[in-house]
Structures are given as structure tokens and as C-alpha cells.
Write a protein that holds these residues in place. Sequence first.
Motif, PDB file in Angstrom:
ATOM      1  N   TRP A 157       0.910  -1.254  -0.013  1.00 14.69           N
ATOM      2  CA  TRP A 157       0.063  -0.012   0.023  1.00 14.69           C
ATOM      3  C   TRP A 157       0.739   1.301   0.056  1.00 14.69           C
ATOM      4  O   TRP A 157       0.641   2.221  -0.932  1.00 14.69           O
ATOM      5  N   ASP A 185     -15.756  -5.768  -6.098  1.00  9.38           N
ATOM      6  CA  ASP A 185     -16.345  -4.160  -5.905  1.00  9.38           C
ATOM      7  C   ASP A 185     -17.601  -4.014  -6.025  1.00  9.38           C
ATOM      8  O   ASP A 185     -18.084  -4.709  -7.286  1.00  9.38           O
ATOM      9  N   ARG A 252     -12.623  -4.121   3.741  1.00 13.82           N
ATOM     10  CA  ARG A 252     -11.733  -3.140   3.886  1.00 13.82           C
ATOM     11  C   ARG A 252     -10.609  -3.167   2.824  1.00 13.82           C
ATOM     12  O   ARG A 252     -10.416  -1.865   2.328  1.00 13.82           O
ATOM     13  N   LYS A 255     -12.418  -1.782  -0.500  1.00 12.09           N
ATOM     14  CA  LYS A 255     -12.504  -0.183  -0.521  1.00 12.09           C
ATOM     15  C   LYS A 255     -11.133   0.537  -0.717  1.00 12.09           C
ATOM     16  O   LYS A 255     -10.905   1.722  -1.204  1.00 12.09           O
ATOM     17  N   ARG A 256     -10.155  -0.035   0.285  1.00 11.83           N
ATOM     18  CA  ARG A 256      -8.789   0.524  -0.042  1.00 11.83           C
ATOM     19  C   ARG A 256      -8.181   0.561  -1.437  1.00 11.83           C
ATOM     20  O   ARG A 256      -7.482   1.488  -1.754  1.00 11.83           O
ATOM     21  N   SER A 258      -9.647   0.262  -4.123  1.00 14.50           N
ATOM     22  CA  SER A 258     -10.353   1.425  -4.966  1.00 14.50           C
ATOM     23  C   SER A 258      -9.935   2.751  -4.876  1.00 14.50           C
ATOM     24  O   SER A 258      -9.640   3.343  -5.909  1.00 14.50           O
ATOM     25  N   LYS A 259      -9.759   3.132  -3.533  1.00 15.94           N
ATOM     26  CA  LYS A 259      -9.147   4.357  -3.303  1.00 15.94           C
ATOM     27  C   LYS A 259      -7.918   4.504  -3.930  1.00 15.94           C
ATOM     28  O   LYS A 259      -7.517   5.584  -4.543  1.00 15.94           O
ATOM     29  N   LEU A 260      -6.776   3.684  -3.776  1.00 18.94           N
ATOM     30  CA  LEU A 260      -5.788   3.471  -4.477  1.00 18.94           C
ATOM     31  C   LEU A 260      -5.598   3.708  -5.946  1.00 18.94           C
ATOM     32  O   LEU A 260      -4.910   4.421  -6.461  1.00 18.94           O
ATOM     33  N   ASP A 262      -8.009   4.522  -7.733  1.00 14.04           N
ATOM     34  CA  ASP A 262      -8.430   6.116  -8.221  1.00 14.04           C
ATOM     35  C   ASP A 262      -7.338   7.063  -8.214  1.00 14.04           C
ATOM     36  O   ASP A 262      -7.182   7.805  -9.131  1.00 14.04           O
ATOM     37  N   GLN A 263      -6.437   6.911  -7.197  1.00 11.13           N
ATOM     38  CA  GLN A 263      -5.473   7.946  -7.020  1.00 11.13           C
ATOM     39  C   GLN A 263      -4.247   7.684  -8.077  1.00 11.13           C
ATOM     40  O   GLN A 263      -3.934   8.617  -8.748  1.00 11.13           O
ATOM     41  N   ASN A 268     -11.581  10.474 -10.580  1.00 14.36           N
ATOM     42  CA  ASN A 268     -12.492  10.179  -9.642  1.00 14.36           C
ATOM     43  C   ASN A 268     -13.458   9.340 -10.292  1.00 14.36           C
ATOM     44  O   ASN A 268     -14.642   9.893 -10.605  1.00 14.36           O
TER      45      ASN A 268
END
Length: 269
Positions: A157, A185, A252, A255-256, A258-260, A262-263, A268
Amino acid sequence: MSDSDLSSRTVLVTGATSGIGFETARQLAERGATVLVHGRTAEDTQAATDKLIAAAGIDAGQVCGVTADFTCLEEVEALARRVVAEHPHLDTLVNNAGIAAPERHTLTADGNEIVLQVNFLAHYLLTCLLEPALTSDPGGRVVNVSSSLHRTASIQWSDPHRVRRYSRLAAYAQSQLALTVFAADPRVTAVSVHPGVCETELLSLYAINGASAAEGAAHVVRLCDPATEIVNGAYYDRDQRVEPAQAATEDRTVKRLSKLADQLIGHNT
């Protein structure tokens, strides 16, 4: 395996110019599906579509070549725009394109470790952008072609590009774990499948000998068939549903990731 007619289905297969991807496209087309054949270059894509059309019983109207180099996220975006415009009703997306990690640490022009981008991030982006076209009709789904090697992986991560410590096998396994996690997802109905060790360009990562690409593709095609009922996030080892690595089913982690992602893709979604 069912041999049900798929003539009402439209399927996009990434990495369809060779190996399991090509055989998946061939088997789908032979059963009547309209297949969008993705390749890295226009030349590769044209050669694959010509070869499919030359195969017995496959009509030229059933196959359509689409091109994008997954080492360039702008090309992935352009591919998604074209598919949504020309095929607004897409029944299945097969996220199959993949490469073996190079011996030396390599970044794409987008700044991502190359195997993470080609094997996972490009598919993540493509899937998110195709969401308007991916039908919610019964049988609509995403099939991620993953690997049993996802079980050996951990997602770094704090260093997903593995700048500090690079291992080609660890980088490849990380990309496969990410793809397997992504199947859970909730935004899409998706499964992931390990098609078995097959005689493809990735064989050297697994073993000396393997099954034919056609045998591996049959396990992918089975999951494309709406007659095969699926549960979102399910993982298959060939034709058997089994539990994936524990991380692949943790909310968890989903979701983590997906956030990574996207970055890393700068979107977005």
C-alpha cells in the motif's frame, strides 16, 4: 460445459490477439457472440480478427477489432469512449490482457509500475468507464482472468510501484491479487478465474508444461455464459468455485484498493 447459443451477446475481450484471450474470442464467436477483439496495436488486432474470420463458421460481422496500448491510460480512455459509443449494450467484459513483469523495475509514462498498470489499473479504469454500457440484464458481468499466484501476493500500500524493493514475481502476483480483489467491487457484477497453467507467453512464471490455451479459455467462456449463475466477487480455479486469498474478500481491502486505484489513474471514477 454448456454450448448454449450466445448470438444475442456482445463481449469485449482484452488481450485477444494471442493465447487465452484469442481462444476465448474464438470460442465465443463460434457460439454466435459478437466479440470486440482488443489488441495492443492495430496490426496485431487486424491479424487476430483476420484469423478469427478465417476460422470455420465465424462471420465477419461477429468480430470487431479495437486497439489500445494499456501502458498508456489515455489509450484506455479512448477505447472506452469508442466502445460506449458503438456498443452501448455490452453484456460481458473479459479483463484478460496481461504481461509478465520485466526483470528490471519499469515505470510507464503515466508513472505506474508497468505490470501493475497493464494487468490491473488499465482494467480497473476500463471497467469503470464502461459501466454505462455494461448491462444490468440477467447474465451481464465482468470476468477477470486472474491467477493462482494471487495467493502468494501482498499489496504494498505504501509502495505499490515497488520502488524500494522490486521482484518481478512479487510484482506480477500483486497485480493478480489486485485484479481478484477488484471482482468484489460492488459497482460491478464480476468474478475472477484462474484458467489453469497454460501454454502461453506467461508459462515461464508457473511451470515448464501447461494445458492448451483453448482449454484455459473454455473456463473463461463458461463464466461468460449467462446460463452460468455467478455470485459477485466469486473466484474460480478453472471450473471449480473456491475461496480466494482472504484479502480478496475483505470489504476494507476492496475499498482501500479502489481508493488507491483512483489515485494512481488520476480519476474520480
